[in-house]
Design a protein around this motif. Structure first.
Motif, PDB file in Angstrom:
ATOM      1  N   ASN A 273       0.813  -1.220   0.000  1.00 50.84           N
ATOM      2  CA  ASN A 273       0.000   0.000   0.000  1.00 50.84           C
ATOM      3  C   ASN A 273       0.843   1.266   0.000  1.00 50.84           C
ATOM      4  OD1 ASN A 273       0.934  -0.564   2.589  1.00 50.84           O
ATOM      5  ND2 ASN A 273      -0.943   0.115   3.612  1.00 50.84           N
ATOM      6  N   LEU A 274       2.105   1.180  -0.408  1.00 51.48           N
ATOM      7  CA  LEU A 274       2.955   2.350  -0.623  1.00 51.48           C
ATOM      8  C   LEU A 274       3.627   2.220  -1.975  1.00 51.48           C
ATOM      9  CD1 LEU A 274       4.689   2.842   2.868  1.00 51.48           C
ATOM     10  CD2 LEU A 274       2.829   4.197   1.900  1.00 51.48           C
ATOM     11  N   ASP A 275       4.034   3.370  -2.534  1.00 46.34           N
ATOM     12  CA  ASP A 275       4.649   3.348  -3.861  1.00 46.34           C
ATOM     13  C   ASP A 275       5.515   4.587  -4.041  1.00 46.34           C
ATOM     14  OD1 ASP A 275       5.243   2.357  -6.346  1.00 46.34           O
ATOM     15  OD2 ASP A 275       3.213   2.482  -7.148  1.00 46.34           O
ATOM     16  N   GLY A 276       6.077   4.732  -5.242  1.00 46.41           N
ATOM     17  CA  GLY A 276       6.851   5.901  -5.591  1.00 46.41           C
ATOM     18  C   GLY A 276       5.962   6.993  -6.157  1.00 46.41           C
ATOM     19  N   PRO A 277       6.545   8.107  -6.632  1.00 44.97           N
ATOM     20  CA  PRO A 277       5.749   9.207  -7.188  1.00 44.97           C
ATOM     21  C   PRO A 277       4.825   8.723  -8.300  1.00 44.97           C
ATOM     22  CG  PRO A 277       8.052   9.859  -6.943  1.00 44.97           C
ATOM     23  CD  PRO A 277       7.996   8.384  -6.674  1.00 44.97           C
ATOM     24  N   GLY A 278       3.564   9.076  -8.202  1.00 42.83           N
ATOM     25  CA  GLY A 278       2.585   8.679  -9.204  1.00 42.83           C
ATOM     26  C   GLY A 278       1.814   7.434  -8.862  1.00 42.83           C
ATOM     27  N   CYS A 279       2.337   6.639  -7.905  1.00 41.87           N
ATOM     28  CA  CYS A 279       1.614   5.453  -7.421  1.00 41.87           C
ATOM     29  C   CYS A 279       1.178   4.544  -8.565  1.00 41.87           C
ATOM     30  CB  CYS A 279       0.396   5.874  -6.590  1.00 41.87           C
ATOM     31  SG  CYS A 279       0.781   6.945  -5.180  1.00 41.87           S
ATOM     32  N   GLU A 280       2.152   4.085  -9.352  1.00 41.50           N
ATOM     33  CA  GLU A 280       1.797   3.284 -10.528  1.00 41.50           C
ATOM     34  C   GLU A 280       1.203   1.927 -10.165  1.00 41.50           C
ATOM     35  OE1 GLU A 280       6.114   1.227 -11.564  1.00 41.50           O
ATOM     36  OE2 GLU A 280       5.337   2.840 -12.818  1.00 41.50           O
ATOM     37  N   ALA A 337      19.808  15.589  -0.521  1.00 39.69           N
ATOM     38  CA  ALA A 337      19.364  15.298  -1.885  1.00 39.69           C
ATOM     39  C   ALA A 337      18.066  16.029  -2.213  1.00 39.69           C
ATOM     40  CB  ALA A 337      19.157  13.796  -2.057  1.00 39.69           C
ATOM     41  N   GLU A 338      17.841  16.193  -3.502  1.00 42.62           N
ATOM     42  CA  GLU A 338      16.574  16.724  -3.986  1.00 42.62           C
ATOM     43  C   GLU A 338      15.561  15.591  -4.099  1.00 42.62           C
ATOM     44  OE1 GLU A 338      17.097  18.688  -7.695  1.00 42.62           O
ATOM     45  OE2 GLU A 338      18.055  20.460  -6.815  1.00 42.62           O
ATOM     46  N   ASP A 339      14.322  15.871  -3.757  1.00 41.72           N
ATOM     47  CA  ASP A 339      13.262  14.882  -3.898  1.00 41.72           C
ATOM     48  C   ASP A 339      13.006  14.615  -5.372  1.00 41.72           C
ATOM     49  OD1 ASP A 339      10.762  13.496  -2.503  1.00 41.72           O
ATOM     50  OD2 ASP A 339      10.027  14.564  -4.269  1.00 41.72           O
ATOM     51  N   GLU A 340      12.787  13.358  -5.726  1.00 41.32           N
ATOM     52  CA  GLU A 340      12.667  12.994  -7.132  1.00 41.32           C
ATOM     53  C   GLU A 340      11.411  13.527  -7.797  1.00 41.32           C
ATOM     54  OE1 GLU A 340      11.852   8.624  -7.620  1.00 41.32           O
ATOM     55  OE2 GLU A 340      11.950   8.688  -5.439  1.00 41.32           O
ATOM     56  N   TYR A 341      10.339  13.754  -7.024  1.00 34.90           N
ATOM     57  CA  TYR A 341       9.120  14.322  -7.618  1.00 34.90           C
ATOM     58  C   TYR A 341       9.157  15.841  -7.588  1.00 34.90           C
ATOM     59  CZ  TYR A 341       4.243  15.765  -8.175  1.00 34.90           C
ATOM     60  OH  TYR A 341       3.084  16.385  -8.592  1.00 34.90           O
ATOM     61  N   TYR A 367       1.635  12.370  -0.837  1.00 38.18           N
ATOM     62  CA  TYR A 367       3.031  12.324  -0.427  1.00 38.18           C
ATOM     63  C   TYR A 367       3.176  11.956   1.047  1.00 38.18           C
ATOM     64  CZ  TYR A 367       7.864  13.915   0.271  1.00 38.18           C
ATOM     65  OH  TYR A 367       9.196  13.990   0.569  1.00 38.18           O
ATOM     66  N   GLY A 368       4.011  10.966   1.313  1.00 38.50           N
ATOM     67  CA  GLY A 368       4.320  10.582   2.686  1.00 38.50           C
ATOM     68  C   GLY A 368       3.693   9.254   3.060  1.00 38.50           C
ATOM     69  N   ALA A 370       4.620   5.519   5.934  1.00 35.43           N
ATOM     70  CA  ALA A 370       5.586   4.791   6.753  1.00 35.43           C
ATOM     71  C   ALA A 370       6.336   5.734   7.679  1.00 35.43           C
ATOM     72  CB  ALA A 370       6.555   4.005   5.876  1.00 35.43           C
ATOM     73  N   TYR A 371       5.586   6.530   8.441  1.00 37.15           N
ATOM     74  CA  TYR A 371       6.113   7.453   9.448  1.00 37.15           C
ATOM     75  C   TYR A 371       6.724   8.710   8.866  1.00 37.15           C
ATOM     76  CZ  TYR A 371       5.734   3.055  11.926  1.00 37.15           C
ATOM     77  OH  TYR A 371       5.272   1.867  12.405  1.00 37.15           O
ATOM     78  N   GLY A 372       6.589   8.952   7.588  1.00 41.42           N
ATOM     79  CA  GLY A 372       7.091  10.174   6.999  1.00 41.42           C
ATOM     80  C   GLY A 372       8.364   9.964   6.217  1.00 41.42           C
ATOM     81  N   ASN A 373       8.255   9.836   4.923  1.00 41.32           N
ATOM     82  CA  ASN A 373       9.411   9.820   4.032  1.00 41.32           C
ATOM     83  C   ASN A 373       8.905  10.077   2.628  1.00 41.32           C
ATOM     84  OD1 ASN A 373       8.336   7.446   3.035  1.00 41.32           O
ATOM     85  ND2 ASN A 373       9.819   6.110   3.987  1.00 41.32           N
ATOM     86  N   ASN A 374       9.754   9.884   1.634  1.00 40.23           N
ATOM     87  CA  ASN A 374       9.314  10.213   0.276  1.00 40.23           C
ATOM     88  C   ASN A 374       8.708   9.023  -0.453  1.00 40.23           C
ATOM     89  OD1 ASN A 374      11.794   8.928   0.123  1.00 40.23           O
ATOM     90  ND2 ASN A 374      12.483  10.081  -1.666  1.00 40.23           N
ATOM     91  N   SER A 375       7.922   8.253   0.264  1.00 39.21           N
ATOM     92  CA  SER A 375       7.026   7.296  -0.391  1.00 39.21           C
ATOM     93  C   SER A 375       5.654   7.945  -0.510  1.00 39.21           C
ATOM     94  CB  SER A 375       6.952   5.990   0.398  1.00 39.21           C
ATOM     95  OG  SER A 375       6.501   6.239   1.711  1.00 39.21           O
ATOM     96  N   TRP A 376       4.770   7.281  -1.222  1.00 35.79           N
ATOM     97  CA  TRP A 376       3.448   7.846  -1.501  1.00 35.79           C
ATOM     98  C   TRP A 376       2.371   6.843  -1.092  1.00 35.79           C
ATOM     99  CZ3 TRP A 376       2.798  12.734  -4.034  1.00 35.79           C
ATOM    100  CH2 TRP A 376       4.012  13.364  -4.357  1.00 35.79           C
ATOM    101  N   ARG A 377       1.285   7.341  -0.525  1.00 37.28           N
ATOM    102  CA  ARG A 377       0.216   6.508   0.031  1.00 37.28           C
ATOM    103  C   ARG A 377      -1.086   6.707  -0.748  1.00 37.28           C
ATOM    104  NH1 ARG A 377       0.480  11.281   2.803  1.00 37.28           N
ATOM    105  NH2 ARG A 377      -1.512  12.186   3.528  1.00 37.28           N
ATOM    106  N   PRO A 378      -2.063   5.803  -0.607  1.00 38.08           N
ATOM    107  CA  PRO A 378      -3.273   5.884  -1.423  1.00 38.08           C
ATOM    108  C   PRO A 378      -4.393   6.749  -0.848  1.00 38.08           C
ATOM    109  CG  PRO A 378      -3.243   3.809  -0.259  1.00 38.08           C
ATOM    110  CD  PRO A 378      -1.937   4.481   0.057  1.00 38.08           C
ATOM    111  N   VAL A 379      -4.322   7.121   0.435  1.00 35.60           N
ATOM    112  CA  VAL A 379      -5.411   7.879   1.048  1.00 35.60           C
ATOM    113  C   VAL A 379      -4.862   9.072   1.812  1.00 35.60           C
ATOM    114  CG1 VAL A 379      -7.050   5.972   1.191  1.00 35.60           C
ATOM    115  CG2 VAL A 379      -5.399   6.328   3.044  1.00 35.60           C
TER     116      VAL A 379
END
Length: 448
Positions: A273-280, A337-341, A367-368, A370-379
């Motif tokens: 239930n987590l993904d990268g930018p765009g949540c493919e 680092a710069e965020d990829e999105y 955006y965010g 798993a406790y706050g990072n650069n993963s992406w969530r569905p809700v």
């Protein structure tokens, strides 16, 4: 001002946990959303209570997620032995380990252990079985695949039980290996790793996931209705981790403007239930960062200096301001680092803007996670999913439902040996080996 519970008259075992809980969990949630306290009755058990998110321990180390000893089974050469399709752990009913619901032939077995006479144990188990597993989608569609047992355990000190905690709260855990041995003295189990264990004790509010799930009840709660209100959907939330679902909530904000330390993005994005930018995994497209303009933290990626970034929507003391829904709306600055999105070192502390396009029904891409990072969530927020706010939500989000269904189908049903599940099983076993500290084996997936 947030209310924090008084110590009262506690036994030494509970005193250790309660003291830690006061100094850790209560301090954090005084700043965030307030500690729970007060009564509540049978007519309205939530009238005077403020629920807090269940603290689940973050994975990413060699230890079990619960804090217990890691004892992943290996053969004599040190290589993991993969469970074959159709091979399920077996539990035989005994007088000290009775079956309370389901069939011994069910693919997934859950053992509920009552440690030292936990308060409201029977009510908690009954609620978990009948109001969670048998009423919530998609679990309610697989009732024949689950069997539930109960047993009594004693001697918390002998089992190595002690307080645990992290940035999002405190709970308790025991030595997993000792608990396994205590269970095997009462239950006939051919593979203790192949069953899901939930240990309940009188420790105050708290829960942690792992090879063994530890759940705190509280003898100072006035009645069972209050207990069930405080622990609403918490069992299936923690079991969800065993099935490869991550926590969707954040872990607060750092007053110095640095990002909250959570799971590494390469780890968190492996979860269902987590993904990268765009949540493919559940969206077909997404809007670019140039169109990220609708939220209170939308300006974050426009700041090109640390001072401008960390001062946005913060008080002079560094506390993050919140939007109308109570969600933090400040920014964080990464030195590395710069965020990829966002293409910036300055990003939202927690995203509330949906970038997903053509997504699964009921899902977006925020955006965010798993406790706050650069993963992406569905809700977006607490009420939207049991994996976000167990006590605040009535259901799993659609992405988590789909992930649960696929694991159950391919690791615990007649389909688990078919060609349609072959690639899933291979990928899921690799996930369990490399990214999943919560469980070594689930149904016929994993290792024995």
């Amino acid at each position: 001002m947030a209310k924090c519970p008084h110590l009262g008259n506690l036994n030494p075992f509970k005193m250790r946990f309660r003291t830690f809980w006061l100094s850790g969990l209560c301090i954090f949630f005084t700043l965030a959303i307030g500690c729970g306290g007060g009564g509540g009755g049978s007519e309205d058990p939530g009238a005077d209570l403020t629920q807090v998110p269940p603290p689940s321990n973050a994975p990413g180390n060699a230890q079990s997620g619960s804090g217990g000893a890691s004892d992943t089974p290996t053969d004599t050469s040190g290589s993991l032995q993969t469970v074959q399709p159709g091979d399920y752990a077996r539990v035989s009913t005994t007088p000290s380990c009775p079956l309370v619901a389901g069939s011994e032939a069910a693919e997934f077995k859950l053992l509920f252990a009552n440690l030292d006479g936990a308060p409201y144990f029977d009510e908690i188990v009954d609620d978990a079985v009948h109001n969670q597993f048998q009423k919530l989608a998609p679990l309610k569609d697989y009732t024949a695949n689950f069997a539930f047992y109960r047993l009594d355990l004693s001697g918390a000190d002998a089992l190595g039980c002690e307080a645990t905690g992290n940035s999002s709260g405190a709970s308790f855990a025991c030595n997993d290996e000792r608990v396994h041995q205590a269970i095997l003295e009462q239950c006939e189990v051919d593979d203790i790793h192949g069953v899901i264990k939930v240990v309940i004790a009188d420790t105050g509010y708290g829960a942690s996931g792992g090879e063994i799930i530890y759940l705190g009840s509280d003898s100072q709660w006035p009645d069972a209705d209050t207990a069930l209100f405080n622990l609403k959907n918490l069992v299936v939330h923690e079991v969800g981790h065993n099935f490869g679902l991550a926590d969707l909530y954040d872990g607060g904000t750092n007053t110095d403007g640095s990002p909250v330390t959570g799971w590494p993005s390469e780890l968190s994005r492996e979860w269902g239930n987590l993904d990268g930018p765009g949540c493919e995994k559940w969206c077909n497209s997404y809007k670019p960062a140039s169109e990220y303009t609708l939220s209170a933290s939308a300006a974050c990626n426009t700041f090109d200096s640390r001072d401008a970034c960390v001062s946005h929507n913060r008080s002079e003391s560094g506390e993050c301001k919140t939007d109308d829904g109570g969600t933090v709306s400040c920014c964080t600055w990464s030195e590395d680092a710069e965020d990829e999105y966002f293409g910036s070192q300055c990003t939202p502390a927690w995203g509330t803007e949906d970038i997903g396009l053509d997504c699964m029904e009921g899902a977006g891409c925020y955006y965010g996670g798993a406790y706050g990072n650069n993963s992406w969530r569905p809700v977006k927020s607490w009420p939207d999913s049991i994996m976000y706010g167990a006590g605040q939500s009535e259901a799993f989000d659609s992405v988590s439902q789909q992930a649960l269904s696929e694991v159950i189908r391919c690791c615990g049903s007649s389909d688990d040996s078919t060609a349609s599940c072959a690639s899933f099983r291979e990928e899921y076993v690799a996930f369990m080996k490399d990214s999943q500290p919560y469980k070594d084996r689930l149904g016929s997936c994993g290792f024995n």
